[in-house]
Design an enzyme around this catalytic site. Structure first.
Site, PDB file in Angstrom:
ATOM      1  N   LYS A 257     -14.615  24.406 -12.795  1.00 35.85           N
ATOM      2  CA  LYS A 257     -15.422  22.981 -12.567  1.00 35.85           C
ATOM      3  C   LYS A 257     -13.960  22.240 -13.078  1.00 35.85           C
ATOM      4  O   LYS A 257     -12.828  22.006 -11.762  1.00 35.85           O
ATOM      5  CB  LYS A 257     -16.460  22.464 -12.825  1.00 35.85           C
ATOM      6  CG  LYS A 257     -17.353  23.208 -12.441  1.00 35.85           C
ATOM      7  CD  LYS A 257     -17.686  24.470 -12.840  1.00 35.85           C
ATOM      8  CE  LYS A 257     -19.073  24.461 -11.886  1.00 35.85           C
ATOM      9  NZ  LYS A 257     -19.683  26.180 -12.107  1.00 35.85           N
ATOM     10  N   HIS A 449     -33.131  30.635  -6.408  1.00 36.56           N
ATOM     11  CA  HIS A 449     -32.453  29.837  -5.139  1.00 36.56           C
ATOM     12  C   HIS A 449     -31.667  30.423  -4.322  1.00 36.56           C
ATOM     13  O   HIS A 449     -31.446  30.190  -2.831  1.00 36.56           O
ATOM     14  CB  HIS A 449     -32.067  28.751  -5.790  1.00 36.56           C
ATOM     15  CG  HIS A 449     -31.075  28.590  -6.708  1.00 36.56           C
ATOM     16  ND1 HIS A 449     -31.123  29.560  -7.915  1.00 36.56           N
ATOM     17  CD2 HIS A 449     -29.791  28.013  -6.236  1.00 36.56           C
ATOM     18  CE1 HIS A 449     -29.948  29.715  -8.666  1.00 36.56           C
ATOM     19  NE2 HIS A 449     -28.926  28.479  -7.595  1.00 36.56           N
TER      20      HIS A 449
HETATM   21  N1  F0G Z   1     -22.413  26.689 -16.791  1.00 31.51           N
HETATM   22  C1  F0G Z   1     -22.274  25.259 -15.918  1.00 31.51           C
HETATM   23  C2  F0G Z   1     -22.491  24.523 -16.648  1.00 31.51           C
HETATM   24  C3  F0G Z   1     -22.441  25.404 -15.044  1.00 31.51           C
HETATM   25  O1  F0G Z   1     -22.964  24.603 -14.265  1.00 31.51           O
HETATM   26  C4  F0G Z   1     -22.169  26.571 -14.106  1.00 31.51           C
HETATM   27  C5  F0G Z   1     -22.394  26.747 -13.105  1.00 31.51           C
HETATM   28  C6  F0G Z   1     -22.346  27.865 -15.132  1.00 31.51           C
HETATM   29  C7  F0G Z   1     -22.102  27.829 -15.800  1.00 31.51           C
HETATM   30  C8  F0G Z   1     -21.404  29.140 -14.245  1.00 31.51           C
HETATM   31  O2  F0G Z   1     -20.379  29.567 -13.750  1.00 31.51           O
HETATM   32  O3  F0G Z   1     -20.593  29.853 -11.189  1.00 31.51           O
HETATM   33  O4  F0G Z   1     -18.372  29.610 -12.706  1.00 31.51           O
HETATM   34  O5  F0G Z   1     -20.315  31.413 -12.556  1.00 31.51           O
HETATM   35  N2  F0G Z   1     -22.147  26.121 -11.413  1.00 31.51           N
HETATM   36  C9  F0G Z   1     -21.981  25.620 -10.406  1.00 31.51           C
HETATM   37  C10 F0G Z   1     -22.595  25.028  -9.724  1.00 31.51           C
HETATM   38  C11 F0G Z   1     -22.588  27.226  -9.783  1.00 31.51           C
HETATM   39  O6  F0G Z   1     -22.689  23.868  -8.885  1.00 31.51           O
HETATM   40  O7  F0G Z   1     -24.087  23.735 -11.213  1.00 31.51           O
HETATM   41  P1  F0G Z   1     -19.715  30.119 -13.060  1.00 31.51           P
END
Ligand code: F0G
Length: 458
Positions: A257, A449
């Site tokens: 992100k 999901h």
């Molecule tokens: N924490 C948050 C707040 C996240 O949004 C995500 C991933 C993760 C941890 C895990 O990280 O995908 O690198 O293993 N969010 C993505 C989303 C998948 O679409 O919001 P990751």
């Protein structure tokens, strides 16, 4: 005349995208069992599934890729990354991992035991998954206001200090740490204020507990602190980030992100004992300590990404685009989690598809309708994502049922935002004709999901 706002970058490389017909999309959606994760990317025109790993790297990042040191041990790229993380977070110890959930896996393997209780603000699903799969509990202490999508408050991602205090008073011996997600993705990409981080710190100190920041979107959080919280307007994003992290003991990071890389993550902490404990799990799960699941080239690109994306101009361009999309939805009267958050619009599907019963998953139904309308792929952050209660096995209908439309960083133009908004308006205009949703025909026990198979009831 006043000059209009414009992006803080120009485009050096493009990637073609393709439109499709409604008949094609009907067929593809059926083949995908009405699960948008099962579509092939060529079947998508504008992809708003996630802002994770989908950002466009800068010329400086691509240049850094060429400098990757792929040595198994002692890679100079690791030290470049570590120095940048030290600078931005103030955390001394760094363990790279292949993505955010891997950081959770490594750190939680050391800290979370059966019976543990981990309080926090709307734990992300992988975070919750890594807690619950260890027979522990993720206790949500988000402020109640986050559930009212039409309420406009500046820091809707906050932890409720009263709920947190109660959780610690009752369970402190089973609490390994508190986790605060910045920004709060599940509640709508909503920020957490510095004041709130201070309150969490004070409660943690009272009970002798440590605080982890789930920092996937920490830079966007810092942007909101700068633009919304009193006393921060004149501080730089880097100063604000450093202050946020000074109120915590460690972090898990999905670098996909706010690191603006396609893959990567890390753990960082100020505590040697956490580092020593997590190290034991990094080696078997991720890899040796100076790469932990990442290539040297990716660590280089991440070091640059962290540096660039903690600059105001880059964040302003990004948030401005998300706000532009939100402005169009305002014009059309489409309800979403207000005020718009950092990385996405979260359409309040319950308020749009009022005739679809919750047992038939309104947000998922809206996601399908939007895809069929224009090939725009969103993501349900609602009753399907909420999984079943681990004890009763009942669906969890207690939270919000949202359709998340993520905006990838530096990828689409405002014209694409116009298409997304128009497609959604077309669905919105015929919302009263949509009376049925979907039924689950197969699901996994955890994080269903991604792979759920659905039947369309309309
Ligand atoms: N924490 C948050 C707040 C996240 O949004 C995500 C991933 C993760 C941890 C895990 O990280 O995908 O690198 O293993 N969010 C993505 C989303 C998948 O679409 O919001 P990751």
């Amino acid at each position: 005349m006043e000059l209009p706002f414009a992006e803080s970058w120009r485009i050096k490389m493009v990637e073609p995208i393709k439109k499709s017909t409604r008949e094609e999309r009907e067929q593809w959606m059926k083949e995908a069992d009405y699960n948008l994760f099962q579509l092939r990317s060529e079947q998508v025109y504008i992809d708003c599934l996630t802002d994770s790993g989908t950002g466009a790297m800068s010329d400086r990042q691509w240049a850094a890729v060429m400098m990757g040191d792929e040595s198994y041990a002692g890679s100079s790229s690791f030290f470049h990354l570590k120095e940048m993380i030290n600078k931005i977070t103030g955390f001394e110890y760094v363990i790279p991992t292949h993505q955010g959930r891997a950081a959770e896996n490594v750190l939680f393997s050391h800290l979370v035991k059966a019976g543990s209780i981990v309080p926090g603000n709307s734990h992300f699903d992988t975070t919750k998954g890594h807690i619950e799969s260890r027979k522990a509990t993720a206790l949500d202490c988000t402020i109640d206001e986050a559930k009212d999508t039409q309420l406009e408050i500046p820091f809707k991602g906050n932890v409720d200090p009263k709920k947190l205090e109660k959780a610690l008073a009752e369970h402190h011996e089973n609490v390994p740490f508190i986790i605060v997600t910045i920004t709060n993705n599940t509640a709508g990409g909503q920020p957490v204020s510095m004041q709130n981080l201070r309150e969490v710190r004070a409660i943690a100190d009272k009970y002798g507990k440590r605080v982890v920041l789930d920092s996937a979107r920490f830079a966007e959080n810092a942007y909101f602190i700068k633009t919304r919280e009193e006393g921060y307007a004149d501080k730089t994003i880097k100063e604000i980030a450093l202050e946020m992290f000074s109120l915590a003991d460690g972090m898990t990071m999905s670098a996909k992100k706010d690191g603006i890389v396609n893959m990567g993550g890390f753990i960082a902490t100020r505590h040697e004992d956490w580092y020593e404990g997590a190290k034991r799990f990094c080696i078997p799960f991720e890899g040796y300590l100076t790469y932990g699941g990442m290539n040297g080239r990716d660590m280089e690109a991440l070091a640059v990404g962290l540096d660039e994306n903690t600059e105001f101009d880059n964040l302003e361009t990004r948030i401005h685009q998300v706000e532009f999309l939100a402005g169009l939805l305002d014009e059309y009267g489409i309800p979403y989690q207000r005020p718009v958050g950092g990385h996405a619009i979260f359409v309040d599907a319950d308020k749009v598809l009022t005739k679809v019963p919750k047992e038939e998953f309104p947000a998922q139904t809206l996601a399908i309708e939007l895809y069929l309308e224009a090939g725009v792929r969103g993501c349900e952050i609602g009753y399907i994502l909420a999984d079943r209660d681990p004890v009763t096995r009942e669906n969890r209908f207690g939270g919000l049922d949202l359709l998340r439309l993520c905006v990838a960083r530096r990828v689409y133009t405002d014209n694409h935002m116009r298409v997304i908004a128009a497609a959604l308006k077309n669905v919105f205009d015929r919302r009263d004709e949509i009376t049925r949703g979907v039924e689950i025909v197969w699901e996994a026990e955890l994080m269903r999901h991604f792979t759920v198979k659905l039947k369309k009831l309309f």
